[in-house]
Design an enzyme around this catalytic site. Structure first.
Site, PDB file in Angstrom:
ATOM      1  N   GLY A 114       0.810  -6.069  -4.788  1.00 20.15           N
ATOM      2  CA  GLY A 114       1.757  -6.661  -3.855  1.00 20.15           C
ATOM      3  C   GLY A 114       1.343  -8.060  -3.467  1.00 20.15           C
ATOM      4  N   GLY A 168       0.696  -2.193  -5.299  1.00 17.49           N
ATOM      5  CA  GLY A 168       2.129  -2.085  -5.073  1.00 17.49           C
ATOM      6  C   GLY A 168       2.896  -1.602  -6.280  1.00 17.49           C
ATOM      7  N   GLU A 191      -8.305  -2.000  -3.604  1.00 20.28           N
ATOM      8  CA  GLU A 191      -8.131  -2.477  -2.228  1.00 20.28           C
ATOM      9  C   GLU A 191      -9.412  -2.563  -1.410  1.00 20.28           C
ATOM     10  OE1 GLU A 191      -4.145  -1.099  -3.643  1.00 20.28           O
ATOM     11  OE2 GLU A 191      -6.198  -0.313  -3.756  1.00 20.28           O
ATOM     12  N   ASP A 199      -2.989   2.180  -0.389  1.00 19.55           N
ATOM     13  CA  ASP A 199      -1.838   2.571   0.416  1.00 19.55           C
ATOM     14  C   ASP A 199      -0.678   2.964  -0.499  1.00 19.55           C
ATOM     15  OD1 ASP A 199      -1.513  -0.063  -0.481  1.00 19.55           O
ATOM     16  OD2 ASP A 199      -0.342  -0.664   1.258  1.00 19.55           O
TER      17      ASP A 199
END
Length: 408
Positions: A114, A168, A191, A199
């Site tokens: 992302g 993402g 991450e 996430d």
């Protein structure tokens, strides 16, 4: 020794992703800010495009081409805003028999994460009192809402991982029904190396869908990089198909008159070929060590480190080196989020919890600035030398961790 290349040899099919090559992937995928685009609705047997997503309809097949190849198709807020009404429409018309095909442009990536640079910039602006941080909060909220729409979409989705997929990009595809890996696939959830946490529903997926004991914690804590064989064998992908057969696969999917999970799976199964090298995968060869060090028997990150030291193998020693480079705060909240995810009954609960965590990470009153620092080191200054705060695991208290699971 940690591998640094993306092209992984037959006998080296899973390596820890603290490499400079993965950092360069991060840098490239997050370098470009999104541009404003508008989406044009498309009717059956027609094609329409925006700058960042191209939608094509052919009979009962809807193809979404993620179209930011210079940024390795990194997910922007614009892309989220384009895709969300499309999935809302799918939900509104469950009687429509469709198959959704999602793929990336450029031949190198499905979607390499992302747009974390834009999120970092807004978080820093809020910390300095120059904004209210609403962009960053909205980005995560809208992204996670799209993830949930995909997870509950009544139509089967086939995502083609013919290249890099991270962060993402994983969220856009993991919660769809089918995911296709190829020899070109490179998968990672990096991450913890940028002061964040896995996430986009990862806390559910890696504690429910990935079945090998401890493998979810291992992949999420270390950011281990998998090639196509590993992506399939881990359960991240549902099928393994040769890149040169993908065009034919798409053509066959488009021929299905009334697509459903069963007949889409039948087509995929015809093209699938189980890799012969699965037994050579690092996480397969070391599955017992992974279970002992990352499985349900360990209760803290400190327990993970102690177990790795006790194993004292080249594989485990390499993991120890890798974990020492990650944000201590990220390691602890990631570990806790996966433990909680394993106890959660559905992905919606996990996405809600992840949104609380994300808001704490970007909150201007949060004492840690690891996310801003991690992104700086990875993609702005590119010195790959983040200064984590706190710098050591023992300095991250249970109270510090618990805060990330409360409403900001």
């Amino acid at each position: 020794m940690i591998r640094t290349g993306v092209q992984v040899g037959r006998n080296q099919i899973c390596r820890i992703s603290s490499s400079s090559r993965l950092q360069s992937i991060l840098s490239r995928s997050y370098a470009s800010s999104p541009t404003t685009t508008t989406d044009n609705s498309s009717s059956s047997s027609s094609s329409s495009s925006s700058d960042e997503v191209v939608e094509t309809r052919d009979g009962s097949a809807v193809t979404f081409l993620l179209n930011r190849p210079k940024a390795l198709n990194a997910l922007s807020q614009t892309m989220v805003k384009i895709l969300t009404p499309k999935y809302l429409s799918f939900h509104s018309h469950p009687q429509d028999k469709l198959v959704i095909i999602m793929k990336g442009a450029g031949g190198k990536a499905f979607c390499a994460g992302g747009d974390i640079r834009a999120v970092r910039d807004d978080a820093i602006s809020a910390r300095n009192g120059n904004s209210d941080g609403s962009f960053a909060a909205a980005f995560f909220r809208e992204e996670y809402q799209l993830n949930h729409l995909i997870s509950s979409n009544p139509q089967p989705q086939v995502s083609l991982y013919d290249g890099i997929v991270m962060g993402g990009g994983f969220g856009l595809s993991a919660h769809g029904k089918f995911r296709v890996a190829t020899k070109k696939t490179v998968f990672a959830m990096p991450e913890t190396g940028i002061g964040f946490f896995p996430d986009v529903g990862a806390t559910y997926f890696f504690s429910h869908v990935v079945k090998q004991e401890g493998l979810g914690q291992y992949l999420c804590l270390t950011g281990a990089r998998l090639n196509g064989e590993g992506t399939f064998a881990s359960g991240v992908a549902t099928h393994f198909i040769a890149s040169e057969k993908l065009e034919e696969l798409e053509a066959e999917l488009k021929k299905i008159k009334l697509p459903d999970n069963n007949n889409v799976k039948e087509v995929l199964d015809r093209f699938h070929s189980t890799p012969s090298t699965i037994s050579e995968l690092d996480f397969i060869k070391n599955k017992d060590s992974i279970a002992r060090c990352f499985g349900s028997n360990v209760e803290t990150v400190e327990d993970v480190l102690a177990a790795l030291k006790k194993e004292n193998t080249p594989f485990c020693n390499e993991i120890l080196t890798t974990l020492s480079s990650k944000s201590p705060t990220s390691l602890k909240i990631t570990f806790e989020s996966l433990k909680r995810g394993a106890m959660s009954g559905n992905i919606k609960e996990c996405l809600t919890a992840e949104y609380r965590m994300a808001k704490w990470v970007i909150d201007p009153n949060c004492s840690t600035a690891d996310f801003a620092e991690g992104v700086r080191a990875a993609i702005i200054d590119k010195d790959r030398n983040p200064k984590w705060n706190p710098a050591e695991l023992k300095q991250v208290t249970e109270k510090d961790v618990a805060r990330f699971f409360q409403t900001p």
